[in-house]
Design a protein around this motif. Structure first.
Motif, mmCIF file in Angstrom:
data_model
loop_
_atom_site.group_PDB
_atom_site.id
_atom_site.type_symbol
_atom_site.label_atom_id
_atom_site.label_comp_id
_atom_site.label_asym_id
_atom_site.label_seq_id
_atom_site.Cartn_x
_atom_site.Cartn_y
_atom_site.Cartn_z
ATOM 1 N N PRO A 166 1.366 -1.167 -0.272
ATOM 2 C CA PRO A 166 0.210 -0.087 -0.180
ATOM 3 C C PRO A 166 1.012 1.184 0.148
ATOM 4 O O PRO A 166 1.518 1.496 0.509
ATOM 5 C CB PRO A 166 -1.072 -0.138 1.174
ATOM 6 C CG PRO A 166 -0.491 -1.741 1.739
ATOM 7 C CD PRO A 166 0.378 -1.888 1.311
ATOM 8 N N PRO A 167 0.155 2.104 -0.544
ATOM 9 C CA PRO A 167 1.439 3.095 -0.714
ATOM 10 C C PRO A 167 1.975 4.098 0.223
ATOM 11 O O PRO A 167 3.128 4.462 0.660
ATOM 12 C CB PRO A 167 0.361 4.572 -1.916
ATOM 13 C CG PRO A 167 -0.772 3.834 -2.004
ATOM 14 C CD PRO A 167 -0.935 2.381 -1.611
ATOM 15 N N TYR A 168 0.646 3.887 0.754
ATOM 16 C CA TYR A 168 1.449 5.114 2.112
ATOM 17 C C TYR A 168 1.315 4.114 3.957
ATOM 18 O O TYR A 168 1.641 4.767 5.000
ATOM 19 C CB TYR A 168 0.162 6.266 2.535
ATOM 20 C CG TYR A 168 0.413 7.090 1.107
ATOM 21 C CD1 TYR A 168 1.864 8.273 1.203
ATOM 22 C CD2 TYR A 168 -0.775 7.067 0.968
ATOM 23 C CE1 TYR A 168 1.282 8.255 -0.012
ATOM 24 C CE2 TYR A 168 -1.190 7.844 -0.723
ATOM 25 C CZ TYR A 168 0.779 8.666 -1.246
ATOM 26 O OH TYR A 168 0.308 9.286 -1.789
ATOM 27 N N ALA A 169 1.635 2.889 3.503
ATOM 28 C CA ALA A 169 1.626 2.115 4.354
ATOM 29 C C ALA A 169 3.230 2.565 5.773
ATOM 30 O O ALA A 169 2.935 2.476 7.237
ATOM 31 C CB ALA A 169 1.890 0.788 4.238
ATOM 32 N N VAL A 170 4.994 2.728 5.338
ATOM 33 C CA VAL A 170 5.435 2.811 6.001
ATOM 34 C C VAL A 170 5.782 4.101 6.709
ATOM 35 O O VAL A 170 5.685 3.878 7.915
ATOM 36 C CB VAL A 170 6.579 2.415 4.649
ATOM 37 C CG1 VAL A 170 8.161 3.009 5.564
ATOM 38 C CG2 VAL A 170 6.241 0.850 4.087
ATOM 39 N N PRO A 171 5.178 5.386 5.894
ATOM 40 C CA PRO A 171 5.015 6.788 6.608
ATOM 41 C C PRO A 171 3.831 6.280 7.563
ATOM 42 O O PRO A 171 3.746 6.419 8.577
ATOM 43 C CB PRO A 171 4.016 7.563 5.435
ATOM 44 C CG PRO A 171 4.392 7.162 4.656
ATOM 45 C CD PRO A 171 5.045 5.004 4.045
ATOM 46 N N ALA A 172 2.637 5.321 7.632
ATOM 47 C CA ALA A 172 1.670 5.467 8.292
ATOM 48 C C ALA A 172 2.242 4.683 9.387
ATOM 49 O O ALA A 172 2.046 4.831 10.652
ATOM 50 C CB ALA A 172 0.185 4.959 8.282
ATOM 51 N N ILE A 173 3.189 3.489 9.403
ATOM 52 C CA ILE A 173 3.295 2.919 11.000
ATOM 53 C C ILE A 173 4.492 3.107 11.261
ATOM 54 O O ILE A 173 4.558 2.989 12.879
ATOM 55 C CB ILE A 173 4.071 1.330 9.448
ATOM 56 C CG1 ILE A 173 2.756 0.220 9.388
ATOM 57 C CG2 ILE A 173 5.366 0.541 10.966
ATOM 58 C CD1 ILE A 173 3.147 -0.742 8.656
#
Length: 187
Positions: A166-173
């Motif tokens: 998912p495109p924004y999974a890394v920043p969200a985590i």
């Protein structure tokens, strides 16, 4: 001043009175222009000026070796991310080929987010009577907050390839980790 001189004996930091409120003042002017002026170019130039004022805060925070303390770096980093974000918003308004939303994320998620976390960390120590000096876990939370902003913005600017999944999974985590680590330490 307390961050730069916990002993309260001396302070190498004496901000210029005319520049103390320059960044928030120019930001207020830029936001007022958003409402009053229909020209995106005028707003773009004003946002660039506000971003430059935030970057000036970073330069003013360099006070020698004390600059490399985590408390000072967190606040200077917040100003750097806010300033870079506002510069990029202004550039997008003037026709740069990247989405304005990425630049707003850098200014707000990066600058404001890191600033809030830094102030919470400093105030949490000072209000409980403990001396300044952020522990390793708090430093990790600050790094996670800054990394979250960068991983959110850099792919949109074309500097990093989009991460897999998912495109924004890394920043969200990373963003969640930053505040959960901080909460665990300060609870």
């Amino acid at each position: 001043k307390m961050v730069l001189d916990p002993s309260e004996a001396t302070s190498p930091f004496r901000p210029h009175p005319g520049r103390m409120n320059l960044a928030p003042g120019l930001t207020a002017v830029a936001l007022a222009a958003e409402v009053a002026v229909p020209s995106p170019e005028v707003c773009g130039y004003l946002l660039i000026a506000a971003g430059a004022a935030f970057l000036d805060r970073v330069a003013e925070a360099f006070i020698g070796r004390a600059f490399f303390r985590a408390e000072v770096l967190a606040l200077a980093g917040a100003s750097a991310l806010a300033g870079a974000g506002l510069l990029l918003v202004g550039a997008a308004r003037l026709g740069a080929a990247f989405p304005e939303t990425a630049a707003w994320h850098l200014a707000l998620m990066g600058g404001l987010g890191l600033g809030v976390l830094g102030v919470f960390s400093i105030a949490g120590l000072r209000h409980t009577g403990r001396p300044l000096g952020l522990g390793v876990a708090v430093r990790l939370s600050l790094v996670c907050a800054a990394a979250a902003a960068l991983f959110r913005v850099l792919p949109d600017l074309g500097i990093l390839p989009p991460p897999p999944g998912p495109p924004y999974a890394v920043p969200a985590i990373l963003w969640a980790m930053a505040y959960l680590i901080w909460l665990r330490i300060y609870w």
